[in-house]
Design an enzyme around this catalytic site. Sequence first.
Site, mmCIF file in Angstrom:
data_model
loop_
_atom_site.group_PDB
_atom_site.id
_atom_site.type_symbol
_atom_site.label_atom_id
_atom_site.label_comp_id
_atom_site.label_asym_id
_atom_site.label_seq_id
_atom_site.Cartn_x
_atom_site.Cartn_y
_atom_site.Cartn_z
ATOM 1 N N GLU A 1 -74.850 107.623 -2.692
ATOM 2 C CA GLU A 1 -75.749 108.449 -3.362
ATOM 3 C C GLU A 1 -76.159 109.631 -2.257
ATOM 4 O O GLU A 1 -76.298 109.103 -1.005
ATOM 5 C CB GLU A 1 -77.020 107.909 -3.879
ATOM 6 C CG GLU A 1 -76.365 106.313 -4.900
ATOM 7 C CD GLU A 1 -76.358 105.142 -3.790
ATOM 8 O OE1 GLU A 1 -76.508 105.361 -2.527
ATOM 9 O OE2 GLU A 1 -75.866 104.310 -4.397
ATOM 10 N N CYS B 1 -76.151 98.184 2.532
ATOM 11 C CA CYS B 1 -76.910 98.059 3.772
ATOM 12 C C CYS B 1 -76.773 96.655 4.156
ATOM 13 O O CYS B 1 -76.778 95.693 3.110
ATOM 14 C CB CYS B 1 -78.329 98.750 3.445
ATOM 15 S SG CYS B 1 -79.194 98.689 4.825
ATOM 16 N N CYS C 1 -84.002 94.451 3.354
ATOM 17 C CA CYS C 1 -85.328 94.480 2.998
ATOM 18 C C CYS C 1 -85.806 94.033 1.775
ATOM 19 O O CYS C 1 -85.123 94.454 0.635
ATOM 20 C CB CYS C 1 -85.805 96.037 3.316
ATOM 21 S SG CYS C 1 -85.473 96.498 5.067
ATOM 22 N N GLY D 1 -77.950 102.563 3.501
ATOM 23 C CA GLY D 1 -77.567 102.214 4.867
ATOM 24 C C GLY D 1 -78.609 102.245 5.931
ATOM 25 O O GLY D 1 -79.813 103.190 5.644
ATOM 26 N N GLU D 2 -78.562 101.571 6.902
ATOM 27 C CA GLU D 2 -79.265 101.869 8.153
ATOM 28 C C GLU D 2 -78.535 102.644 9.299
ATOM 29 O O GLU D 2 -77.743 102.460 9.720
ATOM 30 C CB GLU D 2 -79.529 100.254 9.055
ATOM 31 C CG GLU D 2 -79.942 100.213 10.414
ATOM 32 C CD GLU D 2 -81.501 101.072 10.417
ATOM 33 O OE1 GLU D 2 -81.280 101.949 11.595
ATOM 34 O OE2 GLU D 2 -82.197 100.805 9.556
ATOM 35 N N SER E 1 -83.935 107.719 10.116
ATOM 36 C CA SER E 1 -84.664 106.549 9.751
ATOM 37 C C SER E 1 -84.226 105.297 10.303
ATOM 38 O O SER E 1 -82.964 105.290 10.434
ATOM 39 C CB SER E 1 -84.912 106.618 8.287
ATOM 40 O OG SER E 1 -85.550 105.356 7.785
ATOM 41 N N SER F 1 -89.247 102.712 9.447
ATOM 42 C CA SER F 1 -89.807 101.947 8.392
ATOM 43 C C SER F 1 -90.646 100.579 8.761
ATOM 44 O O SER F 1 -90.223 99.718 9.002
ATOM 45 C CB SER F 1 -88.605 101.473 7.458
ATOM 46 O OG SER F 1 -87.710 102.699 7.121
ATOM 47 N N ASN G 1 -92.295 102.522 -5.292
ATOM 48 C CA ASN G 1 -91.769 102.885 -6.523
ATOM 49 C C ASN G 1 -90.902 101.538 -7.086
ATOM 50 O O ASN G 1 -90.561 100.875 -6.407
ATOM 51 C CB ASN G 1 -90.617 103.744 -6.272
ATOM 52 C CG ASN G 1 -90.876 105.125 -5.750
ATOM 53 O OD1 ASN G 1 -91.617 105.936 -6.619
ATOM 54 N ND2 ASN G 1 -90.849 105.567 -4.526
ATOM 55 N N CYS H 1 -87.651 107.102 -2.280
ATOM 56 C CA CYS H 1 -87.281 105.994 -1.392
ATOM 57 C C CYS H 1 -87.277 104.597 -1.765
ATOM 58 O O CYS H 1 -88.299 104.213 -2.695
ATOM 59 C CB CYS H 1 -88.514 106.271 -0.200
ATOM 60 S SG CYS H 1 -88.450 105.006 1.298
#
Length: 342
Positions: free
Chosen positions: A91, A111, A115, A158-159, A190, A213, A289, A332
């Site tokens: 995306e 990912c 989290c 992804g990280e 990020s 983050s 969100n 996010c």
Amino acid sequence: MRAFLDLNSEEIVAWLKENNEKSFRLKQINEWIFKHGELDFNKMTNLPVRLREKLKENFLLPSLKIIHSKKSRDGQSIKYLLKLKDNLGIEAVLLKYRYGNTVCLSTQVGCKMGCKFCATGLGGFSRNLTAGEMIEQILVLKASSSEKITRVVLMGSGEPLDNFTEVLKFMRKINEKDCLNISYRKITVSTCGMVPQIKALAEEKLPVTLAISLHAPDDALRNELIPINKRWGLAELLDAAWYFIDKTGRRVSFEYALIENVNDTVEHALKLAQLLQRKLVHVNLIPYNTIEKRNFKTPSVEKINKFKEVLKRAGIPVTVRRELGDEIDGACGQLKAKYFEV
């Protein structure tokens, strides 16, 4: 056969020389790709026919395809679902702000980080993206929207620092004058807290923006929300952030998703203020969100404002992020490839 966009300029020049071609041909090729959006070697008409044939025989040009796109009601954000050459989905989001157009890009398919409040990890991890596949996302969004891209944020799936080598290669290439000429200062990387890679990025001394983050002001809560904190706790993470500031002179942004009755109290704000006081930082508060399959909720506006005021009184620069794209699962934590779920 290698993807042309995966090569850096030095590699392409070396290939040109090996094939008895002049190095200035690279500038011509780049002009076709990055200025005119031409992705067919045959149509690069100021190149000799023999060179066009060699390029076709040796390199692949971008193959990323738009499968679906959805525009927000206000027209200020567009989410794209893109298919890679191996049919995996990623995306990317185009966000239109007053100061210009930002693209939010993916660096991995899925990912590994897990989290607890994020949608991306729900589908697991497939693979890293190459530098070329990250560049392709920009080219596709630019061509589809006819918009000039002024900023890049690596906050999609992804990280980024878990794909350090390719991300670094990507940033260097889009910064090149003959490529996309995007200033390092307009690139945001990020991370949820990969301490060794934060330090490695600091050593590169690129004036990019580092966005951490954080989402919790103590180890107990952060261990619950962000599993990687069990490997590198807050003390190590903050030490790495201060190291980045020392090496680059750049302010670090701390992202903090406010989740109702989880991390949104005045006490949490006071703890956060204590961690960040007198440092070159900025806090981005992100009203959570709501995500399907995640049992978290958004705090009230009153609670968000109280949290913000605590930080302001402590002298910490703070903003509440204006979320574009939440209605299209593009904000996010909501970059979900629903289209590819089977």
